[in-house]
Design an enzyme around this catalytic site. Structure first.
Site, PDB file in Angstrom:
ATOM      1  N   LYS A  28       0.848  -1.202   0.000  1.00  0.00           N
ATOM      2  CA  LYS A  28       0.000   0.000   0.000  1.00  0.00           C
ATOM      3  C   LYS A  28       0.879   1.245   0.000  1.00  0.00           C
ATOM      4  O   LYS A  28       1.918   1.272   0.664  1.00  0.00           O
ATOM      5  CB  LYS A  28      -0.911  -0.027   1.227  1.00  0.00           C
ATOM      6  CG  LYS A  28      -1.979   1.072   1.246  1.00  0.00           C
ATOM      7  CD  LYS A  28      -2.876   0.933   2.476  1.00  0.00           C
ATOM      8  CE  LYS A  28      -3.981   1.979   2.502  1.00  0.00           C
ATOM      9  NZ  LYS A  28      -4.860   1.848   3.691  1.00  0.00           N
ATOM     10  N   SER A 103      -9.743   1.688   2.710  1.00  0.00           N
ATOM     11  CA  SER A 103      -8.934   2.483   1.817  1.00  0.00           C
ATOM     12  C   SER A 103      -7.865   1.678   1.075  1.00  0.00           C
ATOM     13  O   SER A 103      -7.285   2.169   0.101  1.00  0.00           O
ATOM     14  CB  SER A 103      -8.233   3.590   2.609  1.00  0.00           C
ATOM     15  OG  SER A 103      -7.337   3.038   3.546  1.00  0.00           O
ATOM     16  N   SER A 127      -9.946  -0.514   6.827  1.00  0.00           N
ATOM     17  CA  SER A 127      -9.338  -0.326   5.507  1.00  0.00           C
ATOM     18  C   SER A 127      -8.639  -1.548   4.927  1.00  0.00           C
ATOM     19  O   SER A 127      -8.259  -1.534   3.754  1.00  0.00           O
ATOM     20  CB  SER A 127      -8.351   0.836   5.550  1.00  0.00           C
ATOM     21  OG  SER A 127      -9.045   2.054   5.598  1.00  0.00           O
TER      22      SER A 127
END
Lengths: 426, 92
Positions: A28, A103, A127
């Site tokens: 990420k 997210s 997330s």
């Protein structure tokens, strides 16, 4: 290859040998990678190249993993759909035309589309678990303190953890083994061995749920979308047929979790993101006027709307006259939720609920109304407030073919319990 | 949904505290959205107080000199530098 799962595709090779040798692990884009830009999905950091690796990245590379790139995400982790990214939205490979969740949507989409074997996400209020559920893959949010946050660009420190996303529970557990463990550079890390367990997570993925006591918090099931509940119940029946015992539990305070989460997360964000002043990194506000004017210009230009919204609301909730009304109350709610989870987990080995109360939204659907987006986090935020571990595993699909995730929550440092329970399903 | 909007001047004041410039459109949009969001935050009034046992502990370490970033690395991402320093805007 058109899901826009990656912000930057740049390969970093790890050690020749190790438990992850020969496997790709997408990272990420809020996790620092030395020499590879780390944008947090924000225009503010579009050109930011970290001079050091996050601890989890060091551990990945030492374990032999290859990093194929940095994945798309809601800007600074602030979103539930990966649509607030300054680098465009990611599409859900498992549900075309729909969001991948957020997210960590890029990480889950990369794994679901086979563009990476495994991925790292971060979970502040769901997330990791939300995109895992929406993309039909597995995601683990570890106990607070199990995994080092050194090198993770902070959004809300008291809530967030880095964790694995993978096609199977066993693969997620293997990746968790690599990244878990204390770190001198994150004083909030704790050693699992000093908390009544060990790091043999993959061995726990044996699918043996015979005699497992599964509590179902009715507060997290009532009110969920009908198709989601149906799929969830089918998966529960599956666990029961393998010998698990299912019973209902109550966690009434979770009805305040979303509000408490957003007050705390926005408050912490307003402080954390104060560092982006355009002087040491990021978009410069120029040199006209005084420093306040320059900082305000840099932040207007560099931050997207959702980030501004959260910084402002956090500033408001912490400002003189409102601190007791909002922040202190949110901390009370957090303590309350934590206590009720502990009580529920004293009568059950794990707690099961739908990960998300709704199936993946259509792209563009939820951006216009922030409150609707916040409410989608109803089932995931309580777990961060309680500092507990949770896994999302695929539970099946709705009649329309949309993926549904089952969330299993365990006691602090009870990763093995949720891995074992989850491995009966995926 | 919104029963009322937050005073746009209040939005400007908070934006000023947070050092974020906003255009007029953002101010009016936020004023409207904040009413709904703050109304939901007010539901926290119903929460009971619990005796929380904080599991917080101070974690200390010896203050020893260790390797750290060199100056060039630390400055690498700065939009502007001067003589090996970050270059910032005027204070006033």
């Amino acid at each position: 290859m058109s899901h826009n799962a990656y912000i930057t595709e740049e390969t970093v090779e790890g050690a020749d040998e190790g438990p992850l040798a020969g496997r790709t692990v997408a990272v990420k884009d809020n996790i620092s990678t030395e020499g590879v830009r780390t944008t947090c999905g924000s225009a503010m950091l579009a050109d930011y190249v970290p001079p050091y690796d996050a601890t989890v990245v060091e551990r990945l590379l030492d374990a032999g993993a290859t990093i194929p790139g940095k994945t798309n995400m809601d800007e600074f982790g602030m979103g539930t759909t990966t649509e607030t990214s300054a680098f465009g939205p990611t599409e859900n490979p498992a549900a075309p035309g729909r969001v991948p969740g957020g997210s960590s949507g890029g990480s889950a989409a990369a794994v679901a589309a086979g563009e990476a074997d495994l991925a790292l996400g971060s979970d502040t209020g769901g997330s990791i678990r939300c995109p895992a559920a929406f993309c039909g893959v597995v995601g683990i949010k570890p106990t607070y303190g199990l995994v080092s946050r050194y090198g993770l660009v902070a959004y809300a420190n008291s809530l967030e953890q880095i964790g694995p996303i993978a096609p199977t529970v066993e693969a997620a557990a293997e990746l968790l083994e690599v990244i878990a463990g204390p770190d001198d550079r994150d004083a909030t890390t704790r050693d699992a061995r000093e908390n009544g367990t060990d790091y043999e997570f993959a061995a726990a993925a044996d699918g043996d749920v015979d005699g497992l006591d599964v509590g179902v918090p009715t507060d997290l099931v009532d009110g969920a979308d009908e198709g989601v509940v149906e799929t969830f119940r089918d998966a529960l029946d599956d666990l029961e047929s393998r010998g698990a015992e299912i019973h209902e539990v109550e966690i009434p305070s979770v009805c305040h979790a979303v509000e408490a989460y957003y007050v705390i997360a926005m408050g912490e964000a307003s402080s954390n993101l104060a560092r982006f002043d355009g002087v040491r990194y990021g978009v410069s506000g120029g040199f006209e006027g005084n420093w306040n004017e320059s900082f305000a210009r840099a932040r207007e230009e560099g931050f997207g709307e959702e980030v501004k919204r959260r910084i402002l609301l956090g500033t408001y909730a912490l400002s003189a006259g409102y601190h007791d009304k909002y922040y202190k109350k949110a901390q009370d709610a957090r303590a309350c939720i934590k206590q009720e989870f502990d009580e529920a987990l004293s009568e059950a080995d794990v707690l099961a609920s739908p990960t998300m109360s709704v199936p993946p939204m259509e792209m563009g659907e939820s951006l216009s109304d922030p409150m609707t987006m916040y409410l989608a986090d109803a089932n995931t935020t309580p777990v961060n407030l309680a500092n507990l571990p949770a896994i999302s595993v695929p539970a099946g699909e709705t009649e329309d073919g949309l993926p549904v995730g089952m969330q299993l929550v365990g006691p602090a440092f009870g990763e093995k319990a949720i891995i074992r329970a989850g491995s009966a399903l995926a | 949904m919104s029963e009322r909007a937050v005073d746009p001047e209040e939005v400007r004041h908070v934006a000023d505290l947070a050092r974020v410039d906003l255009d007029d459109e953002e101010v009016s949009r936020f004023a409207e959205q904040f009413a709904d969001i703050l109304a939901s935050f007010e539901q926290l009034d119903e929460v009971r107080e619990v005796e929380a046992e904080p599991d917080l502990a101070n974690v200390m370490r010896a203050d020893e000199v260790e390797e750290s970033l060199d100056r060039a690395e630390a400055l690498r991402n700065a939009p502007e530098t001067e003589d090996g320093y970050f270059k910032g805007p005027r204070v006033s």
